[in-house]
Design an enzyme around this catalytic site. Structure first.
Site, PDB file in Angstrom:
ATOM      1  N   HIS A   1       1.032  20.931  -8.992  1.00  0.00           N
ATOM      2  CA  HIS A   1       0.022  20.722  -7.953  1.00  0.00           C
ATOM      3  C   HIS A   1       0.315  21.683  -6.808  1.00  0.00           C
ATOM      4  O   HIS A   1       1.454  22.109  -6.620  1.00  0.00           O
ATOM      5  CB  HIS A   1       0.095  19.303  -7.373  1.00  0.00           C
ATOM      6  CG  HIS A   1      -0.396  18.234  -8.287  1.00  0.00           C
ATOM      7  ND1 HIS A   1      -1.412  17.374  -7.959  1.00  0.00           N
ATOM      8  CD2 HIS A   1       0.015  17.854  -9.526  1.00  0.00           C
ATOM      9  CE1 HIS A   1      -1.615  16.517  -8.946  1.00  0.00           C
ATOM     10  NE2 HIS A   1      -0.756  16.787  -9.908  1.00  0.00           N
TER      11      HIS A   1
ATOM     12  N   GLU B   1       5.903  11.743  -6.832  1.00  0.00           N
ATOM     13  CA  GLU B   1       6.659  12.073  -8.047  1.00  0.00           C
ATOM     14  C   GLU B   1       8.065  12.583  -7.765  1.00  0.00           C
ATOM     15  O   GLU B   1       8.565  13.467  -8.450  1.00  0.00           O
ATOM     16  CB  GLU B   1       5.883  13.056  -8.929  1.00  0.00           C
ATOM     17  CG  GLU B   1       4.653  12.417  -9.556  1.00  0.00           C
ATOM     18  CD  GLU B   1       4.157  13.135 -10.805  1.00  0.00           C
ATOM     19  OE1 GLU B   1       4.937  13.889 -11.412  1.00  0.00           O
ATOM     20  OE2 GLU B   1       2.995  12.917 -11.168  1.00  0.00           O
TER      21      GLU B   1
END
Length: 606
Positions: A478, A252
């Protein structure tokens, strides 16, 4: 062994005006080749599935085995017939395929790529490849030259990566390359793929190719959310620039400015880096390493969600599996990084079939490109978006013959069960996610395998990169996974213990069930878009014919524009995107079925 091989472009464009006497020619081709003169036949431009079925009906008595490579909106046009059983099949999509608006050319709609099948004759293992590169339409000003060169290099890399001496004895590549022998495209295919031209030599052989490794790995998957992105990127760069890890895998990293920022901060300690460009916004995958990157390659997944789900965005990233080869002394490593499709609805996951397809595709690619002949250690890291007990994770580990670093670790500094995402302590976690997973979940992994002649000990595995020091927010939504490996060359080592064929067979059967559900959904979507298109046209006609009071003309004009756009949206999804999804699912299904037959044969003979 005398092996007779034929490749033929059948000129099978399914448009009567553009393809003269197609039906008559297909019948004649089937009649001629049904005589059984050839052992293997490679076809290109079999766009219409009815033509494939016709050829199959005529040729199956003499060439019992066949396979069609489904891809794009109209199919790849590639298929093959063989007297030898097809043990495995795989399709690699090219990242460049012409332009969607050039409808009269059509290459984009075929999802062009390289089809691969594995055959065996007695003890001779054959890797068979079939392709059809982008056509040249203007001989004076070729606007597709760069695309074709990219396809040629991509093709040669894939052949080299999947056809080592450890997994095959003979490599045969056939098809319509759309390039002359002296052209750059043909030269790169032959030189980089280590291939000889059968017109010159009558034989094609593949040569051994070696690559790289290292003894310690740290993998930190970082997902970029919208909140405080710039501040978090700076903090990530500052923390990881300390040089604690030898390799770092990111997911990402959509904004190239973020990649450049990280590169600027981390390059003094991690000198080498690579970004995997794909899709409209980039794959989001990149890596940093203290060791030189010897080679890189990107494999696009054939299924990537839906283009109209703009708020999800997975389709625009062109998701896939990035691969790099490194080397440390005499230890060679194949390093893989990926980010599978996200799960947005925990109760009704519309992307389940796509993610299963991606997981199987990923495991096959890893297996095909990481044989003992070309690497000693395999490291796979990333955000898999699946829990350890899920089907996707099981197929990746079993078919890829991979171990989970969190499970096999000797020690850890991290309390808990290794959860990396949707943690209750993370302020970026939504309440909806906590409802289903109150303690968070583990969806980020570092998997590994060592091949024969190499031994490995997983000294430590930790969950890391939580809250930023002196800040009230974390590095990401995360947390990262870090692993420390101790790897050494040991002639007596048999490598990582193989996972049994029966386990893989069970997982493949479950995958087929998931793919069937996906095909039913695709069929339902097809019906929906058909109805939507018909209703749009009907309403356009009614509203256009009805007289409206003075002053409402502008409103009617707006409604007509809206209905026209709706009709275009429905037709595009029905004829193009829905067919691309359907072909992707069918191709995964066929690959799984071929592999299932191979596994069952292996279990019977073992």
């Amino acid at each position: 062994m005398l092996l007779k091989v034929l490749t033929l472009n059948c000129w099978g464009v399914p448009v009567a005006v553009a393809c003269k006497l197609r039906n008559e020619r297909m019948i004649a081709i089937g009649d001629e080749l049904s005589k059984g003169e050839y052992d293997i036949i490679l076809f290109q431009e079999i766009w219409d599935k009815a033509d494939y079925e016709l050829l199959k009906k005529k040729m199956s008595p003499s060439l019992k085995y066949s396979h069609y490579f489904y891809s794009g909106a109209i199919g790849s046009g590639l298929c093959l017939f063989s007297k030898l059983p097809i043990l495995e099949s795989f399709y690699h999509n090219f990242s460049l395929n012409g332009y969607a608006h050039k409808i009269h050319h059509g290459d984009w709609f075929g999802g062009k790529g390289l089809g691969m099948c594995r055959l065996k004759f007695n003890d001779i293992r054959i890797n068979l490849y079939c392709t059809h590169l982008h056509a040249e339409y203007d001989f004076q000003d070729d606007e597709y030259a760069a695309h074709r060169v990219s396809q040629a290099f991509d093709m040669s890399q894939f052949i080299k990566l999947t056809s080592t001496q450890d997994n095959c004895d003979l490599v045969i590549v056939g098809g319509d390359f759309n390039v002359k022998p002296e052209s750059l495209g043909c030269q790169i295919i032959q030189s980089n793929g280590q291939l000889l031209d059968s017109w010159i030599t009558k034989v094609l052989w593949i040569y051994l190719f070696l690559v790289g490794v290292l003894p310690y790995i740290g993998g930190v998957p970082v997902a970029v959310a919208c909140k405080l992105r710039n501040e978090r990127m700076i903090a990530i760069g500052d923390e990881l620039s300390k040089g604690e890890y030898d390799i770092i895998l990111f997911q990402e990293i959509w904004d190239k400015a973020d990649y450049e920022l990280l590169k600027k901060k981390m390059s003094p300690s991690l000198k080498y880096s690579h970004y995997f460009y794909s899709g409209a916004i980039g794959s989001g995958l990149c890596l940093f390493s203290k060791l030189p990157i010897l080679e890189s390659f990107y494999h696009n997944f054939s299924l990537n969600g839906y283009a109209h789900k703009i708020h999800h965005g997975d389709w625009f990233g062109g998701k896939g599996l990035g691969m790099c080869r490194l080397k440390y002394n005499d230890i060679r490593i194949n390093l893989y990084c990926t980010h599978l499709h996200a799960e947005y609805d925990f109760q009704d996951d519309e992307y389940a079939a796509h993610r299963v397809s991606q997981a199987f595709d990923m495991s096959q690619f890893i297996k095909l490109t990481s044989t003992p002949d070309n690497c000693d250690l395999v490291i796979v890291g990333g955000d898999f978006n699946v829990k350890p007990e899920s089907l996707g994770c099981q197929i990746i580990q079993s078919n890829g013959q991979l171990l989970d670093s969190w499970i096999t670790k000797k020690s850890t500094k991290s309390p808990g069960n290794g959860h990396t995402c949707d943690l209750p302590s993370n302020p970026f976690t939504g309440q909806k996610a906590l409802k289903f997973d109150p303690d968070g979940k583990r969806i980020d992994y570092i998997l590994y395998r060592c091949n024969k002649g190499t031994s490995i000990t997983l000294e430590e595995c930790n969950v890391t990169m939580g809250t930023i020091p002196d800040r009230k927010y974390p590095y990401s939504d995360h947390e990262g996974v870090a692993a420390i490996f101790n790897v050494e060359k040991t002639e007596s080592s048999d490598g990582t213990e193989a996972i049994g064929a029966s386990t893989i067979e069970g997982n493949i059967n479950n995958c087929l069930t998931a793919i069937e559900k996906g095909l039913k959904k695709a069929s339902s979507d097809c019906t929906f878009y058909t109805i939507l298109a018909i209703m749009s046209v009907f309403l356009l006609y009614i509203i256009s014919a009805v007289e409206v009071p003075y002053g409402l003309g502008l409103v009617r004009g707006f409604v007509l524009v809206l209905l026209t756009l709706t009709f275009g949206y429905a037709i595009w999804n029905r004829l193009i995107l829905n067919k691309m999804e359907e072909n992707g699912l069918i191709n995964s299904k066929k690959d799984m079925e071929n592999y299932l037959v191979f596994l069952q044969t292996e279990m019977k003979t073992s």
